[in-house]
Structure formats: structure tokens, C-alpha cells
Motif scaffolding. Structure first.
Motif, PDB file in Angstrom:
ATOM      1  N   VAL A   1      -8.956   5.236  -4.791  1.00  0.00           N
ATOM      2  CA  VAL A   1      -8.077   4.084  -4.555  1.00  0.00           C
ATOM      3  C   VAL A   1      -8.008   3.241  -5.823  1.00  0.00           C
ATOM      4  CG1 VAL A   1      -7.634   2.076  -3.100  1.00  0.00           C
ATOM      5  CG2 VAL A   1      -8.793   4.055  -2.143  1.00  0.00           C
TER       6      VAL A   1
ATOM      7  N   ILE B   1      -5.649   0.789   6.003  1.00  0.00           N
ATOM      8  CA  ILE B   1      -5.878  -0.188   4.941  1.00  0.00           C
ATOM      9  C   ILE B   1      -4.847  -1.312   5.042  1.00  0.00           C
ATOM     10  CG2 ILE B   1      -5.827  -0.557   2.439  1.00  0.00           C
ATOM     11  CD1 ILE B   1      -7.042   2.229   2.118  1.00  0.00           C
ATOM     12  N   ILE B   2      -3.589  -0.961   5.325  1.00  0.00           N
ATOM     13  CA  ILE B   2      -2.554  -1.980   5.532  1.00  0.00           C
ATOM     14  C   ILE B   2      -2.965  -2.932   6.651  1.00  0.00           C
ATOM     15  CG2 ILE B   2      -0.196  -2.369   6.369  1.00  0.00           C
ATOM     16  CD1 ILE B   2       0.626   0.216   4.955  1.00  0.00           C
TER      17      ILE B   2
ATOM     18  N   ILE C   1      -1.365  -0.843  -4.124  1.00  0.00           N
ATOM     19  CA  ILE C   1      -2.572  -0.061  -3.870  1.00  0.00           C
ATOM     20  C   ILE C   1      -2.114   1.386  -3.766  1.00  0.00           C
ATOM     21  CG2 ILE C   1      -4.449   0.406  -2.266  1.00  0.00           C
ATOM     22  CD1 ILE C   1      -4.072  -2.614  -1.424  1.00  0.00           C
ATOM     23  N   GLU C   2      -2.610   2.214  -4.658  1.00  0.00           N
ATOM     24  CA  GLU C   2      -2.220   3.621  -4.647  1.00  0.00           C
ATOM     25  C   GLU C   2      -3.470   4.474  -4.705  1.00  0.00           C
ATOM     26  OE1 GLU C   2      -1.763   6.184  -7.405  1.00  0.00           O
ATOM     27  OE2 GLU C   2      -3.472   5.182  -8.322  1.00  0.00           O
TER      28      GLU C   2
ATOM     29  N   ALA D   1      -4.141   5.333   4.815  1.00  0.00           N
ATOM     30  CA  ALA D   1      -3.430   4.266   4.107  1.00  0.00           C
ATOM     31  C   ALA D   1      -2.961   3.183   5.075  1.00  0.00           C
ATOM     32  CB  ALA D   1      -2.240   4.846   3.344  1.00  0.00           C
TER      33      ALA D   1
ATOM     34  N   SER E   1       2.388   7.463  -4.396  1.00  0.00           N
ATOM     35  CA  SER E   1       1.472   7.078  -5.471  1.00  0.00           C
ATOM     36  C   SER E   1       1.585   8.062  -6.629  1.00  0.00           C
ATOM     37  CB  SER E   1       0.031   7.059  -4.944  1.00  0.00           C
ATOM     38  OG  SER E   1      -0.093   6.109  -3.929  1.00  0.00           O
TER      39      SER E   1
ATOM     40  N   VAL F   1       0.873  -1.175   0.000  1.00  0.00           N
ATOM     41  CA  VAL F   1       0.000   0.000   0.000  1.00  0.00           C
ATOM     42  C   VAL F   1       0.912   1.227   0.000  1.00  0.00           C
ATOM     43  CG1 VAL F   1      -1.833   1.251   1.192  1.00  0.00           C
ATOM     44  CG2 VAL F   1      -1.758  -1.256   1.290  1.00  0.00           C
TER      45      VAL F   1
ATOM     46  N   VAL G   1       0.745  -8.526   3.261  1.00  0.00           N
ATOM     47  CA  VAL G   1       0.820  -7.089   3.067  1.00  0.00           C
ATOM     48  C   VAL G   1       2.160  -6.591   3.592  1.00  0.00           C
ATOM     49  CG1 VAL G   1      -0.347  -4.898   3.416  1.00  0.00           C
ATOM     50  CG2 VAL G   1      -1.651  -7.019   3.483  1.00  0.00           C
TER      51      VAL G   1
ATOM     52  N   SER H   1       6.347   0.003   2.326  1.00  0.00           N
ATOM     53  CA  SER H   1       5.355   0.534   1.388  1.00  0.00           C
ATOM     54  C   SER H   1       5.446   2.042   1.244  1.00  0.00           C
ATOM     55  CB  SER H   1       3.943   0.163   1.851  1.00  0.00           C
ATOM     56  OG  SER H   1       3.742  -1.231   1.805  1.00  0.00           O
TER      57      SER H   1
END
Length: 505
Positions: free
Chosen positions: A196, A139-140, A181-182, A136, A162, A116, A151, A157
Motif C-alpha cells: 500500500v 479500507i475506504i 491510496i494505491e 480496497a 493503481s 482509494v 474519502v 475511486s
């Protein structure tokens, strides 16, 4: 892998030691050991992964009888002949260890590996960086709860932003991510817009993308939906277990969330020494939302951090423990709460409780690199360095651009194993060695006989600093077993050119 059943049956490396029957079996046939060798193997098996001193083994096999070390050496030789040279390890000047892993840390095998990336802050206000990074990172953490997706940790990450599509293949080569994932976050007061995208790094193509809007604490519902969408695209079958486990009591104030994130950002900064600033932010978050469990958890962490050098008083640690308990009572399903409580209990020398909380943290989030690494550190403190190295190596795999302390904890496990040169190499990675790092490095050099380098490290410790290398070795590291503290102190005393203190070495 080694398995023990009710302390009666031990399985390791294809061998089975059955104490109830008094037998030892290999992969294909029964094996015979003479009584003293069998007694020694039994004790080594009961202490799998622990370095057992020679004196302890001699007392077990020959209680109350004086024998020379030759008797012990001959019995160890007999055990090695039966189960293999590599299964019983000699640790220089310390003893022997049955070198089988007591358990495996989580495998990452052939699972999809996801990174991520750091999200873009599109609000134009630097003050919103904490919210963007926190989004972010949540989300991780949400993705890491699934055993079907690996992950990569925040440190690796977030080394990338991004931005350009042309950089995606480079990210794949540097950290081994199969998917990225950006995205971006724009905040205007209580209104948040998040975009996302899920990227396949092999083809540099977008597999999925969406845009979300929310107000206030609705941000957490967005995070949950994003995690579900990503996981459902990366694995064939997704159960709701991970999401249900990840659910938390919503906070009542977005401002409280932001304050806590800003405080945690201070704790993450290795150059940041103002822990009081972080404490003030966590206290402000609690004032905004007295039911915000994670704010209590982070406040406990901030207050306990001095414990690394044995400086935190009993009163401070007891307060940190109570704060961590409060955080867990409000957010019982948050792995972070149990991980912090484990650290506090370790500093309090309550090793059993520390491992209890650490295992709960790993059950809640089995692929969190920091938790995996902390388990390795804890096992080193409990006198199980071989097992610790397995966990530490796994944490480094999940976080290939890991923070410096991963290597420092790995170095201590290596030192405990008598692997002084690789331990020194790990410690030499420090760009600005603190006194405790120089102390450990001096001990490594001294144990290798490189006395000039050892003395140089001791000399570089500021004489005006109240830090004492010997006191640190004997009391500043929360070892469970005095023999481990003595082993570290032995190296320090050698570096200082002094005779070892009674009981050391």
C-alpha cells in the motif's frame, strides 16, 4: 440551517419563532405578523421542508369557515414581506413550503480528500478479483468513519487503477482528490501479501508505503493497521474512536468472506438481473461461517431488491427484515447492516423505523456516500424533498462519478418540488431506461405540457410487461404521504391522456 426545540422554538435563516411567547424575531429586531399570518407561519415551521397543501393551510387558519384562496395568498404575502421572498416557496399546484434546511448533512469542507484506487491483483487468477476489490473497499469504509478525512466513494475511486504515476495529476483534476491510496494484493491460498502507498497528488510524490503479510482472517488486522497509518499521516491528531467503531467480530473463514464479496459484486453490476445467483453466494457464505453478520445483511438486501417496484410480497420483506436483524445482532457496529435494514423497513412502509436505522448508519459511518444518498432518498419518501436535495448533493460531491441511481433519486426530489425540467434532465441520463424511469420521465414532460414527449415515453414501455405506470405511481413508490403518490400519479395520468383518478392532483 433551521433548529426546532421541543416544537416550541424554531430558528431558520436568522429568524426565531417562539411559540411559547408568541413572538417572531429577525436578526436585529422583533417582527409583527397578524394572527392568521402567524398561525400559517407556525404550521409551516412545524412542517419545515415539507410541501404543505393549500387546503391544509386554509383549514389550519380558517377552520370550518369558507374563505377564498385570496385570503391565504394575502397572508403568505405578509409572511414573505416579514422574512423574505425566498423563505416561503410556492410549489406549483401543490402548496407552500418553508424553504429552510431542517438540518445539515455532514460537511466535507477543508478536510483532506482521499481516493482509494482499485488495487492490482498480482496473483494472476481472475477469481481473486473479489478479494482484491473487497480489501480496497474495506479500507475506504474504515477511512470514512473518521470525521477528519473525506474519502471518495468506491464508484469514483475504482474508476482508476493503481498503475502509472503519470495518471495521478489527471485523477486529481477529474475527482478532486488531494491524496491517493494505491497498491496491490497477491493471494496464494490462505496467504495474502498486500503493498500500500499513500500519494500526494499535488506533487505526485509518495508520502508513505508499506508491505504486509498475513494468513487467513489476519487480513482484517492488516486493514485496520493500514487505516491507522494513513489517517495518522493526513491529520494532526487521530483518536481511536473511528478504529474502535470499525472493529468487527472476525469471520472464521476467508472463504466465507470471498463468497460474500462475489455475491455483492453481482448486486453492484447494473446489468446483473440474476439476484438468485447473489443469494446463493450469500447462503454459501453463511454455511461456511454461521456467525458472519455481513453475509446475513447482504442476503437480506438481495431478497428485498424487488421492493423497488412494489413487487416483493409481505412475506419476502418480513424474511429480509429478519435476516437484517440477524446480521445486526452479529455485527452491531457495521453501518451497512443499518443501511440495509433501513431500506427493508422503507419497502415495508415503516418510515419511522427506516429513518431510525439510517441515522444510526450515518452515525457509524458519517462520510459514506451511499448512506448519505440513501438518506436523501428516504427524506423524499417522507415528504421532505428540500432537505433531501441537500443530502443528495452531498453524496454526489463525495462520489463525483456516482452511480446512475443518485440522479434518479435526485430527480424524484426535484419532481416533488415542482422542478420538472431539471428532474427530466436527471432522468434523461439513463442509457437504458427501465419502465419505471420512463414513467417518471413521462410524468415530468406531462407536467411541463410537453405532451408529445410524454406520450413517447409511455409508448416505449413494453406492452407485454406486467408493469403498470399508474399502479407504479400510486403504489410502487414507498411514499409516506398519499399526496406525494397522487402528485406522481397526476403526471402519469396526464401523460396517458386520462382524467386524474379521485384524490389525484
Amino acid at each position: 440551517m433551521a433548529i426546532a426545540t421541543a416544537d416550541q422554538t424554531f430558528r431558520f435563516g436568522g429568524f426565531t419563532l417562539d411559540l411559547a411567547r408568541g413572538t417572531l424575531r429577525g436578526p436585529d429586531e422583533p417582527l409583527f405578523l397578524r394572527p392568521k399570518a402567524y398561525t400559517l407561519l407556525t404550521h409551516l415551521a412545524r412542517n419545515m421542508g415539507r410541501i404543505v397543501p393549500k387546503s391544509e393551510l386554509m383549514e389550519v387558519a380558517w377552520p370550518g369557515i369558507f374563505v377564498t384562496e385570496d385570503s391565504l395568498t394575502q397572508s403568505i404575502r405578509e409572511i414573505r414581506k416579514a422574512i423574505g421572498e425566498d423563505m416561503v416557496r410556492t410549489v406549483s399546484k401543490r402548496g407552500y413550503m418553508l424553504a429552510a434546511e431542517a438540518e445539515q448533512s455532514p460537511e466535507i469542507g477543508g478536510q483532506p480528500i482521499v481516493a482509494v484506487l482499485r488495487f492490482r491483483n498480482e496473483s494472476g487468477d481472475l477469481a481473486d478479483e473479489a478479494i482484491v476489490d473487497g480489501f480496497a473497499e474495506d479500507i475506504i469504509n474504515g477511512l470514512a468513519r473518521f470525521g477528519t478525512v473525506t474519502v471518495l466513494a468506491r464508484n469514483s475511486s475504482f474508476s482508476f487503477a493503481s498503475f502509472a504515476r503519470t495518471e495521478w495529476p489527471q485523477i486529481r483534476s477529474r475527482i478532486g482528490a488531494d491524496f491517493l491510496i494505491e497498491g496491490s494484493v497477491r493471494r496464494q491460498g490462505e496467504h495474502v501479501v498486500a503493498a500500500v502507498n499513500l500519494i500526494d497528488t499535488a506533487s505526485a510524490s509518495q508520502l508513505w508505503g508499506d508491505r504486509y503479510q498475513s494468513r487467513g482472517t489476519g487480513l482484517f488486522a492488516i486493514e485496520r493497521e493500514i487505516v491507522e497509518q494513513i489517517v495518522s499521516r493526513l491529520v494532526t491528531r487521530v483518536t481511536n474512536a473511528g478504529l474502535e467503531q470499525a472493529s468487527r467480530k472476525p469471520i472464521t473463514s476467508l472463504a466465507a468472506y470471498e463468497l460474500a464479496l462475489r455475491g455483492f459484486a453481482l448486486l453492484r453490476d447494473p446489468a446483473q438481473t440474476d439476484q438468485r445467483g447473489a443469494e446463493a453466494l450469500f447462503e454459501a457464505a453463511i454455511a461456511k461461517d454461521p456467525t458472519y453478520g455481513l453475509a446475513y445483511t447482504y442476503l437480506a438486501l438481495a431478497r428485498a431488491l424487488d421492493g423497488e417496484f412494489g413487487r416483493a410480497s409481505d412475506a419476502v420483506l418480513e424474511n429480509a427484515r429478519d435476516l437484517a436483524d440477524k446480521g445486526l445482532s452479529l455485527s452491531p457496529d457495521q453501518a451497512t447492516g443499518h443501511r440495509v435494514q433501513s431500506l427493508v423497513r422503507l419497502y415495508m412502509r415503516d418510515h419511522e423505523a427506516a429513518e431510525h436505522h439510517m441515522r444510526i448508519a450515518l452515525q457509524l459511518n458519517p462520510y459514506d456516500a451511499d448512506s448519505i444518498e440513501q438518506m436523501g432518498m428516504l427524506l423524499t419518501m417522507r415528504g421532505r424533498p428540500l432537505e433531501a436535495l441537500t443530502w443528495l448533493a452531498r453524496g454526489i460531491r463525495i462520489d463525483p462519478l456516482h452511480p446512475h441511481w443518485y440522479q434518479f433519486d435526485r430527480a424524484l426530489a426535484l419532481y416533488m418540488m415542482g422542478e420538472y425540467r431539471p428532474a427530466a434532465e436527471a432522468l434523461e441520463l439513463a442509457t437504458r431506461p427501465a419502465p419505471w424511469i420512463r414513467t417518471r420521465l413521462a410524468a415530468c414532460y406531462a407536467q411541463m405540457g410537453e405532451m408529445e414527449r410524454a406520450r413517447r415515453q409511455i409508448a416505449l414501455i413494453d406492452e407485454g410487461d406486467p408493469f403498470s405506470p399508474v399502479d407504479y405511481a400510486l403504489r410502487g413508490v414507498p411514499f409516506e404521504n398519499q399526496a406525494d403518490a397522487d402528485h406522481l400519479a397526476e403526471g402519469v395520468m396526464l401523460a396517458l391522456g386520462r382524467q386524474a383518478a379521485p384524490g389525484v392532483g
